[in-house]
Design a protein around this motif. Structure first.
Motif, PDB file in Angstrom:
ATOM      1  N   ALA A  50       0.842  -1.203   0.000  1.00  0.00           N
ATOM      2  CA  ALA A  50       0.000   0.000   0.000  1.00  0.00           C
ATOM      3  C   ALA A  50       0.872   1.246   0.000  1.00  0.00           C
ATOM      4  CB  ALA A  50      -0.900  -0.014   1.236  1.00  0.00           C
ATOM      5  N   ALA A  51       1.973   1.209   0.766  1.00  0.00           N
ATOM      6  CA  ALA A  51       2.850   2.391   0.801  1.00  0.00           C
ATOM      7  C   ALA A  51       3.435   2.639  -0.588  1.00  0.00           C
ATOM      8  CB  ALA A  51       3.962   2.161   1.819  1.00  0.00           C
ATOM      9  N   ALA A  52       3.809   1.548  -1.288  1.00  0.00           N
ATOM     10  CA  ALA A  52       4.365   1.734  -2.639  1.00  0.00           C
ATOM     11  C   ALA A  52       3.316   2.345  -3.555  1.00  0.00           C
ATOM     12  CB  ALA A  52       4.820   0.374  -3.180  1.00  0.00           C
ATOM     13  N   LYS A  53       2.072   1.847  -3.461  1.00  0.00           N
ATOM     14  CA  LYS A  53       1.010   2.423  -4.317  1.00  0.00           C
ATOM     15  C   LYS A  53       0.788   3.879  -3.982  1.00  0.00           C
ATOM     16  CE  LYS A  53      -1.845  -1.582  -5.468  1.00  0.00           C
ATOM     17  NZ  LYS A  53      -3.067  -2.286  -5.116  1.00  0.00           N
ATOM     18  N   LEU A  54       0.785   4.192  -2.676  1.00  0.00           N
ATOM     19  CA  LEU A  54       0.568   5.597  -2.278  1.00  0.00           C
ATOM     20  C   LEU A  54       1.677   6.462  -2.836  1.00  0.00           C
ATOM     21  CD1 LEU A  54      -0.601   5.168   1.397  1.00  0.00           C
ATOM     22  CD2 LEU A  54      -1.812   6.365  -0.392  1.00  0.00           C
ATOM     23  N   PHE A  55       2.897   5.961  -2.798  1.00  0.00           N
ATOM     24  CA  PHE A  55       4.020   6.763  -3.327  1.00  0.00           C
ATOM     25  C   PHE A  55       3.837   6.976  -4.820  1.00  0.00           C
ATOM     26  CE2 PHE A  55       7.983   8.747  -3.110  1.00  0.00           C
ATOM     27  CZ  PHE A  55       8.716   8.381  -4.230  1.00  0.00           C
ATOM     28  N   ALA A  56       3.378   5.948  -5.534  1.00  0.00           N
ATOM     29  CA  ALA A  56       3.173   6.095  -6.985  1.00  0.00           C
ATOM     30  C   ALA A  56       2.086   7.138  -7.241  1.00  0.00           C
ATOM     31  CB  ALA A  56       2.770   4.747  -7.584  1.00  0.00           C
ATOM     32  N   PHE A  99      -8.175   3.994   2.530  1.00  0.00           N
ATOM     33  CA  PHE A  99      -7.505   3.769   3.820  1.00  0.00           C
ATOM     34  C   PHE A  99      -8.510   3.693   4.957  1.00  0.00           C
ATOM     35  CE2 PHE A  99      -3.075   3.902   5.140  1.00  0.00           C
ATOM     36  CZ  PHE A  99      -2.521   3.518   3.953  1.00  0.00           C
ATOM     37  N   LEU A 100      -9.535   4.559   4.879  1.00  0.00           N
ATOM     38  CA  LEU A 100     -10.521   4.626   5.976  1.00  0.00           C
ATOM     39  C   LEU A 100     -11.236   3.280   6.107  1.00  0.00           C
ATOM     40  CD1 LEU A 100     -11.916   6.602   7.956  1.00  0.00           C
ATOM     41  CD2 LEU A 100     -13.557   7.078   6.167  1.00  0.00           C
ATOM     42  N   PHE A 101     -11.588   2.663   4.963  1.00  0.00           N
ATOM     43  CA  PHE A 101     -12.336   1.404   5.028  1.00  0.00           C
ATOM     44  C   PHE A 101     -11.397   0.225   5.259  1.00  0.00           C
ATOM     45  CE2 PHE A 101     -16.131   2.889   2.280  1.00  0.00           C
ATOM     46  CZ  PHE A 101     -16.556   3.634   3.361  1.00  0.00           C
ATOM     47  N   GLY A 102     -10.088   0.524   5.298  1.00  0.00           N
ATOM     48  CA  GLY A 102      -9.183  -0.571   5.600  1.00  0.00           C
ATOM     49  C   GLY A 102      -8.894  -1.449   4.402  1.00  0.00           C
ATOM     50  N   ARG A 103      -9.476  -1.175   3.232  1.00  0.00           N
ATOM     51  CA  ARG A 103      -9.166  -2.013   2.062  1.00  0.00           C
ATOM     52  C   ARG A 103      -8.052  -1.308   1.273  1.00  0.00           C
ATOM     53  NH1 ARG A 103     -12.779  -6.324   0.872  1.00  0.00           N
ATOM     54  NH2 ARG A 103     -11.186  -6.842  -0.650  1.00  0.00           N
ATOM     55  N   ALA A 104      -6.823  -1.439   1.738  1.00  0.00           N
ATOM     56  CA  ALA A 104      -5.751  -0.659   1.120  1.00  0.00           C
ATOM     57  C   ALA A 104      -5.455  -1.162  -0.284  1.00  0.00           C
ATOM     58  CB  ALA A 104      -4.481  -0.747   1.964  1.00  0.00           C
ATOM     59  N   ASP A 105      -5.978  -2.340  -0.704  1.00  0.00           N
ATOM     60  CA  ASP A 105      -5.628  -2.792  -2.056  1.00  0.00           C
ATOM     61  C   ASP A 105      -6.527  -2.135  -3.103  1.00  0.00           C
ATOM     62  OD1 ASP A 105      -7.888  -3.888  -1.331  1.00  0.00           O
ATOM     63  OD2 ASP A 105      -7.336  -5.985  -1.611  1.00  0.00           O
ATOM     64  N   PHE A 106      -7.384  -1.191  -2.696  1.00  0.00           N
ATOM     65  CA  PHE A 106      -8.226  -0.489  -3.681  1.00  0.00           C
ATOM     66  C   PHE A 106      -7.592   0.827  -4.101  1.00  0.00           C
ATOM     67  CE2 PHE A 106     -12.416  -2.595  -2.300  1.00  0.00           C
ATOM     68  CZ  PHE A 106     -11.987  -3.743  -2.912  1.00  0.00           C
ATOM     69  N   LEU A 107      -6.293   1.008  -3.845  1.00  0.00           N
ATOM     70  CA  LEU A 107      -5.681   2.290  -4.208  1.00  0.00           C
ATOM     71  C   LEU A 107      -5.520   2.407  -5.721  1.00  0.00           C
ATOM     72  CD1 LEU A 107      -3.067   2.475  -1.356  1.00  0.00           C
ATOM     73  CD2 LEU A 107      -4.932   4.049  -1.744  1.00  0.00           C
ATOM     74  N   ASP A 108      -5.782   1.303  -6.463  1.00  0.00           N
ATOM     75  CA  ASP A 108      -5.650   1.403  -7.931  1.00  0.00           C
ATOM     76  C   ASP A 108      -6.568   2.483  -8.472  1.00  0.00           C
ATOM     77  OD1 ASP A 108      -4.301  -0.788  -7.328  1.00  0.00           O
ATOM     78  OD2 ASP A 108      -5.685  -2.238  -8.192  1.00  0.00           O
ATOM     79  N   LEU A 109      -7.697   2.643  -7.782  1.00  0.00           N
ATOM     80  CA  LEU A 109      -8.682   3.617  -8.262  1.00  0.00           C
ATOM     81  C   LEU A 109      -8.088   5.019  -8.228  1.00  0.00           C
ATOM     82  CD1 LEU A 109     -11.441   2.677  -9.016  1.00  0.00           C
ATOM     83  CD2 LEU A 109     -12.308   3.643  -6.941  1.00  0.00           C
ATOM     84  N   ALA A 110      -7.467   5.356  -7.082  1.00  0.00           N
ATOM     85  CA  ALA A 110      -6.879   6.698  -6.974  1.00  0.00           C
ATOM     86  C   ALA A 110      -5.748   6.830  -7.985  1.00  0.00           C
ATOM     87  CB  ALA A 110      -6.356   6.903  -5.550  1.00  0.00           C
ATOM     88  N   LEU A 111      -5.024   5.725  -8.215  1.00  0.00           N
ATOM     89  CA  LEU A 111      -3.930   5.783  -9.202  1.00  0.00           C
ATOM     90  C   LEU A 111      -4.502   6.031 -10.593  1.00  0.00           C
ATOM     91  CD1 LEU A 111      -0.913   5.453  -9.506  1.00  0.00           C
ATOM     92  CD2 LEU A 111      -1.209   3.004  -9.768  1.00  0.00           C
ATOM     93  N   ALA A 112      -5.639   5.395 -10.893  1.00  0.00           N
ATOM     94  CA  ALA A 112      -6.259   5.608 -12.219  1.00  0.00           C
ATOM     95  C   ALA A 112      -6.618   7.081 -12.384  1.00  0.00           C
ATOM     96  CB  ALA A 112      -7.505   4.738 -12.341  1.00  0.00           C
ATOM     97  N   TYR A 113      -7.179   7.663 -11.329  1.00  0.00           N
ATOM     98  CA  TYR A 113      -7.577   9.069 -11.460  1.00  0.00           C
ATOM     99  C   TYR A 113      -6.358   9.969 -11.553  1.00  0.00           C
ATOM    100  CZ  TYR A 113     -12.557   9.484 -11.382  1.00  0.00           C
ATOM    101  OH  TYR A 113     -13.881   9.463 -11.759  1.00  0.00           O
ATOM    102  N   ALA A 114      -5.318   9.634 -10.774  1.00  0.00           N
ATOM    103  CA  ALA A 114      -4.121  10.486 -10.829  1.00  0.00           C
ATOM    104  C   ALA A 114      -3.575  10.521 -12.256  1.00  0.00           C
ATOM    105  CB  ALA A 114      -3.064   9.941  -9.877  1.00  0.00           C
ATOM    106  N   LEU A 115      -3.698   9.398 -12.985  1.00  0.00           N
ATOM    107  CA  LEU A 115      -3.138   9.357 -14.342  1.00  0.00           C
ATOM    108  C   LEU A 115      -4.081  10.006 -15.339  1.00  0.00           C
ATOM    109  CD1 LEU A 115      -1.831   5.703 -14.277  1.00  0.00           C
ATOM    110  CD2 LEU A 115      -0.429   7.716 -14.591  1.00  0.00           C
TER     111      LEU A 115
END
Lengths: 111, 331, 119, 92
Positions: free
Chosen positions: A68-74, D50-66
């Motif tokens: 998760a930290a790596a994803k956050l950094f990306a 992060f709030l919901f504790g499902r940290a593996d859903f950060l792909d969504l924020a990454l998609a928007y960042a791109l």
């Protein structure tokens, strides 16, 4: 020893998160209250860079050493890359299309 | 906690929708539509629909805005005020709204676990996706194998829509000089977006492929990946100009992508039949049914990704070619 | 718990309001592109209703956490429905816009009343 | 708990961005609000994941960042072409 370190990391990340949310709020209010487009873009880019840095570093500290930290950094990296580019492209094309900043307009009146 | 988010986001949604309808300048309502799709995606995420939020993000942020804008470039951006018929429309709308709101009172409350929706079919999928499919993402499992036939239909709908757009805007593939499109000079002189764009495009394509093949273990899959990769190429063509993009992915390659994607999906189904199972029953592909299903799903998702990416790209280039060729005639 | 009762229906009320905003845009506005935008709002409202049906109190997204046994999951089925519907919705929207472009070239205007008069 | 506070701050900023998008006199103000809204959505999605504790859903924020940049650049390109076409320099 480790347990003391965790408390420090927690406190630091909480402080960073608070700073981040304050910056976000300041930027948001700035976008609404600023008189002219070019000063608004200044306020908006504050939220883009400062808040992203503070919030994401706070979260990376919370996430510890993990995927998760790596994803956050990306995410932080790409947000810091695309945010200023969009702001630059916006201001550049506004200026090129002859959108005069308010100050320039006032100067003409003064002469 | 989700209720607080839901209230906030939904009110913003309604405000944006009213603003979209109210603004007479179409250009403004297209920009507000992109905010609307951002809010929809956040709403989906708060309501625990991660895959749908990723699809709305991939499709809404990039492709919808670009298609609306290229259509606006070919038509007027100012809507003529038209006062007639507003009164009746408002009455009809108000009546139907109050009827629907009255009807919602006997719906189950949001999030109530013993609502009829959750009782009949859903527990079956939640319980034995893990041992039948071997991967945790239930949405991808249902999408590509339990309900594979219907997804095949969806891919062919996207295929038909893409062919329809190509026919209507009569963008012939590879006719060469007739359609040599004037280089879109819009952003050429912006040096910094170009440099950043050149850095960004490979990462978006890489992220699209990650989403494509990560579809079983997290939010992702063919539809999202196709949209993300198409957005990458659209960004490339925005920055480098139309000709460079057509040199990178020529029109025949885009159509090839759509056709191969749809064919791949159908071929896997036929292959299952040849090997003795029913159409699209992947368990016959190999001895161990679980790994057979996983391989079938990976191939299916690749087909879906290619079809959606090719369709979105050829739609974008059909509009872009139209606008360039149009202005030549007009001028 | 009256307040919490009300919050439960808020999603469906916003669905009804968005539906009607989209419907109003289709009826009252003459501009064809505004009608298409209204249709896309109408469509998003329907998606919102399906997805707000799938939420289970205290449940997370239907991606099964490895090793966690008694985890409540939201219902995956409406999500599958909506996932493909979004992509199909965009491609049909593109089809509609292509037709509007050809109408503009043929009639020179995209205001519905002017087109009807010209016909 | 702190994440709830952070997400409320971001939600308030989003409301301010929408106010600017609706009020904004010139096209560039609206575009500024759209761009800001996009980055705030990426932030909000990361915080909620992060709030919901499902940290593996950060792909969504990454998609928007791109992908957030594509919409803004498309609008700029369209507006630039429009200005080249009929030369009206000022925003609407």
């Amino acid at each position: 020893m480790i347990e003391w370190l965790l408390i420090v990391v927690d406190i630091v990340s909480w402080i960073l998160l608070i700073i981040g949310s304050i910056c976000v709020l300041i930027g948001g209010i700035g976008v609404l209250r600023m008189p002219d487009f070019y000063s608004r873009i200044h306020a908006a880019s504050l939220t883009d860079t400062m808040a992203t840095l503070a919030l994401f570093s706070g979260m990376i500290l919370q996430a510890g050493f993990s995927l998760a930290a790596a994803k956050l950094f990306a995410i932080m990296l790409f947000l810091l890359l695309t945010g200023p580019t969009a702001t630059y492209a916006l201001a550049n094309s506004a200026l090129l299309s002859g959108h005069k900043p308010k100050a320039a307009v006032l100067e003409k009146k003064v002469e | 906690m989700t209720i607080v988010f839901a209230i906030f986001l939904l009110t913003m949604l309604v405000i944006t929708a009213v603003a979209i309808v109210q603004s007479s300048n179409l250009f403004v309502s297209v920009m507000l539509t992109s905010i609307f799709s951002l809010l929809m995606s956040t709403n989906f995420f708060v309501l625990d629909a991660a895959d749908v939020a990723l699809t709305e993000a991939a499709v809404g942020a990039g492709i919808t805005t670009v298609i609306f804008l290229s259509a606006l470039a070919l038509t007027a951006t100012q809507e003529k005020p038209n006062r007639s018929g507003r009164g009746i429309a408002l009455i009809v709308v108000g009546l139907t709204a109050s009827l629907i709101i009255y009807a919602t009172f006997d719906k189950p409350r949001l999030g109530d676990p013993d609502a009829p929706v959750h009782q009949h079919v859903a527990p079956y999928y939640l319980d034995n996706t893990m041992e039948q499919m071997g991967f945790p993402n239930v949405v991808t499992a249902v999408l590509s194998s339990y309900r594979g036939y219907d997804t095949l239909g969806e891919v062919f709908v996207v295929f038909a829509a893409c062919i329809g757009v190509l026919f209507i805007l009569d963008a012939r593939t590879g006719t060469g000089p007739k359609y040599v499109t004037r280089k879109m000079t819009g952003l050429r002189h912006h040096l910094i977006p170009q440099v950043v764009g050149r850095i960004l495009v490979p990462f978006i394509v890489l992220f699209g492929l990650y989403v494509q093949f990560h579809g079983e273990y997290g939010p992702g899959g063919g539809f999202q990946a196709g949209a993300i990769i198409a957005t990458a190429f659209i960004l490339y063509s925005l920055l480098e100009g139309e000709q460079a993009a057509l040199r990178a992915v020529p029109r025949s390659a885009q159509l090839g992508l759509v056709i191969c994607g749809a064919l791949m999906f159908g071929m896997v189904g036929v292959l299952c039949m040849i090997m003795g199972g029913e159409f699209l029953d992947y368990s016959v592909l190999m001895e161990n049914p679980v790994t057979a299903r996983q391989i079938g799903i990976i191939v299916i998702e690749a087909g879906v990704g290619m079809a959606v990416c090719g369709a979105m790209l050829s739609i974008f280039h059909a509009f872009a070619a139209r606008s360039a060729e149009d202005t030549d005639e007009a001028v | 718990m009256k307040l919490f009762e009300f919050l439960g229906y808020y999603n469906y009320w916003v669905f009804a309001i968005l539906l009607m905003i989209g419907f109003y845009a289709v009826i009252a506005k003459a501009n064809l592109i505004k009608k298409l935008i209204g249709l896309s709002i109408f469509q998003s409202a329907v998606f919102l209703m399906y997805i707000s049906m799938d939420k289970v109190e205290g449940g997370t997204a239907p991606i099964i956490k490895p090793g966690v046994v008694d985890q409540l999951y939201s219902n995956p089925l409406p999500q599958v429905l909506i996932l493909t519907a979004i992509v199909v919705g965009v491609s049909t929207l593109a089809l509609g816009l292509a037709i509007v472009v050809r109408i503009k070239e043929r009639y020179g205007t995209i205001e519905e009343n002017e087109i009807l008069d010209a016909d | 708990m702190i994440f709830a506070g952070v997400s409320c701050a971001i939600l308030v900023t989003m409301v301010l961005a929408i106010a600017r998008a609706i009020k904004g006199p010139t096209v560039y103000d609206r575009l500024l609000a759209v761009n800001m809204f996009g980055t705030k959505t990426a932030l909000l999605l990361a915080v909620i994941a992060f709030l919901f504790g499902r940290a593996d859903f950060l792909d969504l924020a990454l998609a928007y960042a791109l992908i957030n940049l594509v919409g803004v650049l498309a609008v700029l390109e369209f507006f630039q072409n429009r200005i080249d076409a009929n030369g009206d320099a000022s925003g609407d």
